[in-house]
Design a protein around this motif. Structure first.
Motif, PDB file in Angstrom:
ATOM      1  N   ASP A 115       6.729 -25.205 -15.383  1.00  0.00           N
ATOM      2  CA  ASP A 115       6.231 -23.923 -14.883  1.00  0.00           C
ATOM      3  C   ASP A 115       7.363 -23.048 -14.358  1.00  0.00           C
ATOM      4  O   ASP A 115       7.217 -22.361 -13.353  1.00  0.00           O
ATOM      5  CB  ASP A 115       5.185 -24.148 -13.789  1.00  0.00           C
ATOM      6  N   GLU A 117       8.615 -20.304 -15.422  1.00  0.00           N
ATOM      7  CA  GLU A 117       8.284 -18.876 -15.384  1.00  0.00           C
ATOM      8  C   GLU A 117       7.501 -18.535 -14.124  1.00  0.00           C
ATOM      9  O   GLU A 117       7.763 -17.528 -13.468  1.00  0.00           O
ATOM     10  CB  GLU A 117       7.451 -18.497 -16.610  1.00  0.00           C
ATOM     11  N   GLN A 118       6.547 -19.392 -13.802  1.00  0.00           N
ATOM     12  CA  GLN A 118       5.706 -19.118 -12.641  1.00  0.00           C
ATOM     13  C   GLN A 118       6.503 -19.256 -11.347  1.00  0.00           C
ATOM     14  O   GLN A 118       6.332 -18.474 -10.407  1.00  0.00           O
ATOM     15  CB  GLN A 118       4.519 -20.087 -12.618  1.00  0.00           C
ATOM     16  N   LEU A 180       5.162 -12.081 -13.772  1.00  0.00           N
ATOM     17  CA  LEU A 180       4.854 -12.901 -14.946  1.00  0.00           C
ATOM     18  C   LEU A 180       4.704 -12.046 -16.198  1.00  0.00           C
ATOM     19  O   LEU A 180       5.211 -12.391 -17.271  1.00  0.00           O
ATOM     20  CB  LEU A 180       3.574 -13.701 -14.696  1.00  0.00           C
ATOM     21  N   VAL A 181       3.990 -10.933 -16.071  1.00  0.00           N
ATOM     22  CA  VAL A 181       3.803 -10.029 -17.213  1.00  0.00           C
ATOM     23  C   VAL A 181       5.149  -9.498 -17.688  1.00  0.00           C
ATOM     24  O   VAL A 181       5.435  -9.471 -18.895  1.00  0.00           O
ATOM     25  CB  VAL A 181       2.867  -8.862 -16.831  1.00  0.00           C
ATOM     26  N   ALA A 183       8.135 -10.824 -17.227  1.00  0.00           N
ATOM     27  CA  ALA A 183       8.960 -11.890 -17.795  1.00  0.00           C
ATOM     28  C   ALA A 183       8.518 -12.240 -19.209  1.00  0.00           C
ATOM     29  O   ALA A 183       9.345 -12.439 -20.105  1.00  0.00           O
ATOM     30  CB  ALA A 183       8.896 -13.115 -16.886  1.00  0.00           C
ATOM     31  N   ARG A 184       7.212 -12.332 -19.404  1.00  0.00           N
ATOM     32  CA  ARG A 184       6.712 -12.696 -20.734  1.00  0.00           C
ATOM     33  C   ARG A 184       6.938 -11.581 -21.736  1.00  0.00           C
ATOM     34  O   ARG A 184       7.199 -11.834 -22.915  1.00  0.00           O
ATOM     35  CB  ARG A 184       5.232 -13.051 -20.632  1.00  0.00           C
ATOM     36  N   SER A 185       6.859 -10.338 -21.265  1.00  0.00           N
ATOM     37  CA  SER A 185       7.122  -9.207 -22.146  1.00  0.00           C
ATOM     38  C   SER A 185       8.581  -9.205 -22.583  1.00  0.00           C
ATOM     39  O   SER A 185       8.904  -8.997 -23.749  1.00  0.00           O
ATOM     40  CB  SER A 185       6.777  -7.904 -21.425  1.00  0.00           C
ATOM     41  N   LYS A 187      10.518 -11.771 -22.663  1.00  0.00           N
ATOM     42  CA  LYS A 187      10.758 -12.940 -23.506  1.00  0.00           C
ATOM     43  C   LYS A 187      10.324 -12.691 -24.942  1.00  0.00           C
ATOM     44  O   LYS A 187      10.984 -13.125 -25.892  1.00  0.00           O
ATOM     45  CB  LYS A 187      10.007 -14.137 -22.924  1.00  0.00           C
ATOM     46  N   SER A 188       9.212 -12.000 -25.110  1.00  0.00           N
ATOM     47  CA  SER A 188       8.731 -11.717 -26.463  1.00  0.00           C
ATOM     48  C   SER A 188       9.606 -10.685 -27.159  1.00  0.00           C
ATOM     49  O   SER A 188       9.760 -10.696 -28.378  1.00  0.00           O
ATOM     50  CB  SER A 188       7.285 -11.209 -26.404  1.00  0.00           C
ATOM     51  N   THR A 198      17.147 -18.919 -15.243  1.00  0.00           N
ATOM     52  CA  THR A 198      15.849 -18.685 -14.610  1.00  0.00           C
ATOM     53  C   THR A 198      15.993 -18.834 -13.116  1.00  0.00           C
ATOM     54  O   THR A 198      16.505 -19.838 -12.640  1.00  0.00           O
ATOM     55  CB  THR A 198      14.805 -19.714 -15.113  1.00  0.00           C
TER      56      THR A 198
END
Length: 220
Positions: A115, A117-118, A180-181, A183-185, A187-188, A198
């Motif tokens: 976890d 990212e979290q 989180l949003v 970071a995931r954006s 990452k994509s 990290t």
């Protein structure tokens, strides 16, 4: 029992003060680790806290229930002073010529945490809280103090502690979700390489999202 020790501490009894240290040093250290994320610095905070407590021993309330809120309040002030000193130190270092970059191998370890990212999002969210909110959160959630004890530690009204804690929890939920949003954006958009740095804080292991709930709530 503790009332008798309080009276002895007020009178300057070093043996009684040693008992206070044995009873509460671990709680002060745990609090300092969570607030600073640094084991070595936390040990310094413990030392400075009890030195200050000895200096202020005449202020010990002889009728109080526990000395833990009083000691955590002193630790809070020590941490504040330590951070101010650290900022001054960083400002001085910023004026020096930059050093040659050194590879950061910590990223290899963070990759093993499922976890990550979290954790990174929660850490970033915590750092965005106002210092006063972060202190109340640490005392009430991490240390399990009730509102009255936290108010004693911080020298604030109970209502102030209650409102700050509520605000801290709400902001943590909101800020963690945003981190989180983001970071995931990112990452994509930019796929990670073999090693990815990290942010990680050594204050709390496990799911940091649970930190927004009180200890009493998580233990139900």
């Amino acid at each position: 029992m503790e009332k008798a020790i309080r009276a002895r501490v007020r009178a300057g009894d070093s043996v009684a003060f040693g008992q206070i240290f044995e009873d509460h040093a671990r709680a002060v250290h745990r609090y300092a680790v969570r607030m600073t994320g640094d084991q070595a610095l936390a040990e310094d905070v413990v030392s400075l806290t009890f030195l200050e407590a000895w200096r202020l021993r005449a202020r010990v309330d002889p009728e109080g229930e526990s000395l833990r809120p009083w000691l955590l309040g002193i630790a809070t002030n020590v941490i504040r002073n330590t951070r101010r000193a650290a900022r001054r130190h960083q400002q001085a270092l910023a004026k020096l010529p930059p050093r040659e970059a050194v590879p950061d191998f910590a990223a290899e370890l963070t990759g093993r945490i499922a976890d990550a990212e979290q954790i990174a999002a929660a850490k970033a969210a915590l750092e965005q809280l106002r210092p006063a909110e972060r202190e109340v959160f640490a005392l009430c959630v991490w240390e399990g103090l009730d509102h009255a004890a936290a108010a004693e530690a911080l020298g604030k009204p109970v209502g102030t502690v209650r409102s700050r804690l509520s605000r801290a929890r709400s902001r943590l939920r909101e800020l963690t979700a945003k981190e989180l949003v983001a970071a995931r954006s990112a990452k994509s958009t930019h796929p990670p390489e073999k090693t990815q740095r990290t942010g990680i804080c050594g204050q709390v292991t496990g799911d940091r999202a649970l930190a927004v709930r009180s200890i009493k709530e998580t233990n139900r």
